[in-house]
Design a protein around this motif. Structure first.
Motif, PDB file in Angstrom:
ATOM      1  N   LEU A   1      42.961  37.235  40.429  1.00 14.48           N
ATOM      2  CA  LEU A   1      42.610  36.065  41.224  1.00 14.48           C
ATOM      3  C   LEU A   1      42.364  34.885  40.283  1.00 14.48           C
ATOM      4  O   LEU A   1      41.615  35.002  39.309  1.00 14.48           O
ATOM      5  CB  LEU A   1      41.353  36.353  42.040  1.00 14.48           C
ATOM      6  CG  LEU A   1      40.756  35.188  42.825  1.00 14.48           C
ATOM      7  CD1 LEU A   1      41.728  34.718  43.894  1.00 14.48           C
ATOM      8  CD2 LEU A   1      39.419  35.604  43.440  1.00 14.48           C
ATOM      9  N   VAL A   2      42.984  33.762  40.594  1.00 18.51           N
ATOM     10  CA  VAL A   2      42.827  32.572  39.770  1.00 18.51           C
ATOM     11  C   VAL A   2      42.775  31.357  40.685  1.00 18.51           C
ATOM     12  O   VAL A   2      43.382  31.350  41.767  1.00 18.51           O
ATOM     13  CB  VAL A   2      43.979  32.460  38.747  1.00 18.51           C
ATOM     14  CG1 VAL A   2      45.314  32.302  39.444  1.00 18.51           C
ATOM     15  CG2 VAL A   2      43.740  31.343  37.745  1.00 18.51           C
ATOM     16  N   GLN A   3      42.068  30.328  40.258  1.00 15.79           N
ATOM     17  CA  GLN A   3      41.984  29.095  41.038  1.00 15.79           C
ATOM     18  C   GLN A   3      43.241  28.257  40.852  1.00 15.79           C
ATOM     19  O   GLN A   3      43.918  28.359  39.819  1.00 15.79           O
ATOM     20  CB  GLN A   3      40.765  28.300  40.621  1.00 15.79           C
ATOM     21  CG  GLN A   3      39.440  28.960  40.977  1.00 15.79           C
ATOM     22  CD  GLN A   3      38.256  28.065  40.684  1.00 15.79           C
ATOM     23  OE1 GLN A   3      38.379  27.060  39.993  1.00 15.79           O
ATOM     24  NE2 GLN A   3      37.100  28.422  41.228  1.00 15.79           N
TER      25      GLN A   3
ATOM     26  N   SER B   1      45.728  29.544  34.913  1.00 18.42           N
ATOM     27  CA  SER B   1      46.825  30.236  34.231  1.00 18.42           C
ATOM     28  C   SER B   1      46.596  31.740  34.226  1.00 18.42           C
ATOM     29  O   SER B   1      45.445  32.200  34.259  1.00 18.42           O
ATOM     30  CB  SER B   1      46.939  29.752  32.781  1.00 18.42           C
ATOM     31  OG  SER B   1      47.248  28.381  32.716  1.00 18.42           O
ATOM     32  N   LEU B   2      47.685  32.463  34.177  1.00 20.60           N
ATOM     33  CA  LEU B   2      47.669  33.904  33.994  1.00 20.60           C
ATOM     34  C   LEU B   2      48.855  34.283  33.115  1.00 20.60           C
ATOM     35  O   LEU B   2      49.881  33.594  33.131  1.00 20.60           O
ATOM     36  CB  LEU B   2      47.782  34.662  35.320  1.00 20.60           C
ATOM     37  CG  LEU B   2      46.558  34.780  36.223  1.00 20.60           C
ATOM     38  CD1 LEU B   2      46.947  35.463  37.527  1.00 20.60           C
ATOM     39  CD2 LEU B   2      45.438  35.538  35.537  1.00 20.60           C
TER      40      LEU B   2
ATOM     41  N   LEU C   1      55.214  37.056  31.174  1.00 23.50           N
ATOM     42  CA  LEU C   1      55.422  35.887  32.022  1.00 23.50           C
ATOM     43  C   LEU C   1      54.149  35.058  31.958  1.00 23.50           C
ATOM     44  O   LEU C   1      53.113  35.451  32.504  1.00 23.50           O
ATOM     45  CB  LEU C   1      55.723  36.274  33.473  1.00 23.50           C
ATOM     46  CG  LEU C   1      56.054  35.100  34.389  1.00 23.50           C
ATOM     47  CD1 LEU C   1      57.400  34.479  33.984  1.00 23.50           C
ATOM     48  CD2 LEU C   1      56.095  35.526  35.853  1.00 23.50           C
ATOM     49  N   GLN C   2      54.237  33.933  31.263  1.00 23.74           N
ATOM     50  CA  GLN C   2      53.110  33.001  31.179  1.00 23.74           C
ATOM     51  C   GLN C   2      53.199  32.053  32.365  1.00 23.74           C
ATOM     52  O   GLN C   2      54.220  31.374  32.536  1.00 23.74           O
ATOM     53  CB  GLN C   2      53.152  32.221  29.866  1.00 23.74           C
ATOM     54  CG  GLN C   2      52.042  31.187  29.733  1.00 23.74           C
ATOM     55  CD  GLN C   2      50.668  31.813  29.616  1.00 23.74           C
ATOM     56  OE1 GLN C   2      50.495  32.798  28.917  1.00 23.74           O
ATOM     57  NE2 GLN C   2      49.683  31.234  30.310  1.00 23.74           N
ATOM     58  N   MET C   3      52.160  32.008  33.146  1.00 26.65           N
ATOM     59  CA  MET C   3      52.152  31.197  34.358  1.00 26.65           C
ATOM     60  C   MET C   3      51.046  30.155  34.251  1.00 26.65           C
ATOM     61  O   MET C   3      49.872  30.508  34.155  1.00 26.65           O
ATOM     62  CB  MET C   3      51.929  32.084  35.587  1.00 26.65           C
ATOM     63  CG  MET C   3      52.918  33.225  35.699  1.00 26.65           C
ATOM     64  SD  MET C   3      52.746  34.173  37.222  1.00 26.65           S
ATOM     65  CE  MET C   3      51.115  34.866  37.011  1.00 26.65           C
ATOM     66  N   ASN C   4      51.429  28.890  34.248  1.00 25.59           N
ATOM     67  CA  ASN C   4      50.488  27.779  34.147  1.00 25.59           C
ATOM     68  C   ASN C   4      50.519  26.937  35.408  1.00 25.59           C
ATOM     69  O   ASN C   4      51.473  26.978  36.184  1.00 25.59           O
ATOM     70  CB  ASN C   4      50.823  26.913  32.937  1.00 25.59           C
ATOM     71  CG  ASN C   4      50.719  27.659  31.624  1.00 25.59           C
ATOM     72  OD1 ASN C   4      49.903  28.573  31.465  1.00 25.59           O
ATOM     73  ND2 ASN C   4      51.553  27.286  30.657  1.00 25.59           N
ATOM     74  N   ASN C   5      49.451  26.148  35.583  1.00 27.78           N
ATOM     75  CA  ASN C   5      49.351  25.258  36.739  1.00 27.78           C
ATOM     76  C   ASN C   5      49.683  26.008  38.034  1.00 27.78           C
ATOM     77  O   ASN C   5      50.513  25.553  38.831  1.00 27.78           O
ATOM     78  CB  ASN C   5      50.277  24.052  36.560  1.00 27.78           C
ATOM     79  CG  ASN C   5      50.048  22.977  37.596  1.00 27.78           C
ATOM     80  OD1 ASN C   5      48.969  22.903  38.198  1.00 27.78           O
ATOM     81  ND2 ASN C   5      51.047  22.147  37.814  1.00 27.78           N
ATOM     82  N   LEU C   6      49.030  27.116  38.225  1.00 27.35           N
ATOM     83  CA  LEU C   6      49.322  27.959  39.382  1.00 27.35           C
ATOM     84  C   LEU C   6      48.941  27.279  40.682  1.00 27.35           C
ATOM     85  O   LEU C   6      47.960  26.521  40.750  1.00 27.35           O
ATOM     86  CB  LEU C   6      48.604  29.294  39.239  1.00 27.35           C
ATOM     87  CG  LEU C   6      49.278  30.263  38.259  1.00 27.35           C
ATOM     88  CD1 LEU C   6      48.313  31.355  37.811  1.00 27.35           C
ATOM     89  CD2 LEU C   6      50.518  30.872  38.883  1.00 27.35           C
TER      90      LEU C   6
END
Length: 123
Positions: A11-13, A17-18, A83-88
């Motif tokens: 869970l991320v806001q 990033s994850l 898989l780098q995920m930013n600005n989710l």
């Protein structure tokens, strides 16, 4: 037996990033014989491919919805894909799956999937 295990979901806001990881094991050939991809499937929606990296790591492809925010990478000796995920965004909420596809004529029918990891973007 070939196996792909995803990790790193959670869970991320929004705006956070994850980094997802996919660990490969039991493959007949080194990971450099396979193209690797990340797909996702949100509730009530079809599975979509969000990113792909070629077997040699020289080519990457992204869905328009994630281009500029997600980065796929691979470390073949470690048999790991990231898989780098930013600005989710909330629309990124889905189960994310790792996928290995044969990159040669010999492996042309090889198509293997992991069990998936849940990513939830919410306040």
């Amino acid at each position: 037996q070939a196996r792909l295990v995803e990790s790193g979901g959670g869970l991320v806001q929004p705006g956070g990033s994850l980094r997802l990881s996919c660990a490969a094991s039991g493959f007949d050939f080194g990971l450099d014989h396979y193209h690797m991809a990340w797909h996702r499937q949100a509730p009530g929606k079809e599975r979509e491919r969000v990113a792909l990296i070629t077997s040699d790591g020289r080519g990457t492809y992204y869905a328009d919805s994630v281009n500029g925010r997600f980065t796929i990478a691979r470390i073949n000796p470690n048999n790991t894909v990231y898989l780098q995920m930013n600005n989710l965004k909330p629309d990124d909420t889905a189960v994310y799956y790792c996928n290995a596809m044969g990159a040669s004529y010999t492996l042309r029918n090889f198509d293997h999937w992991g069990q998936g990891t849940q990513v939830t973007v919410s306040t």
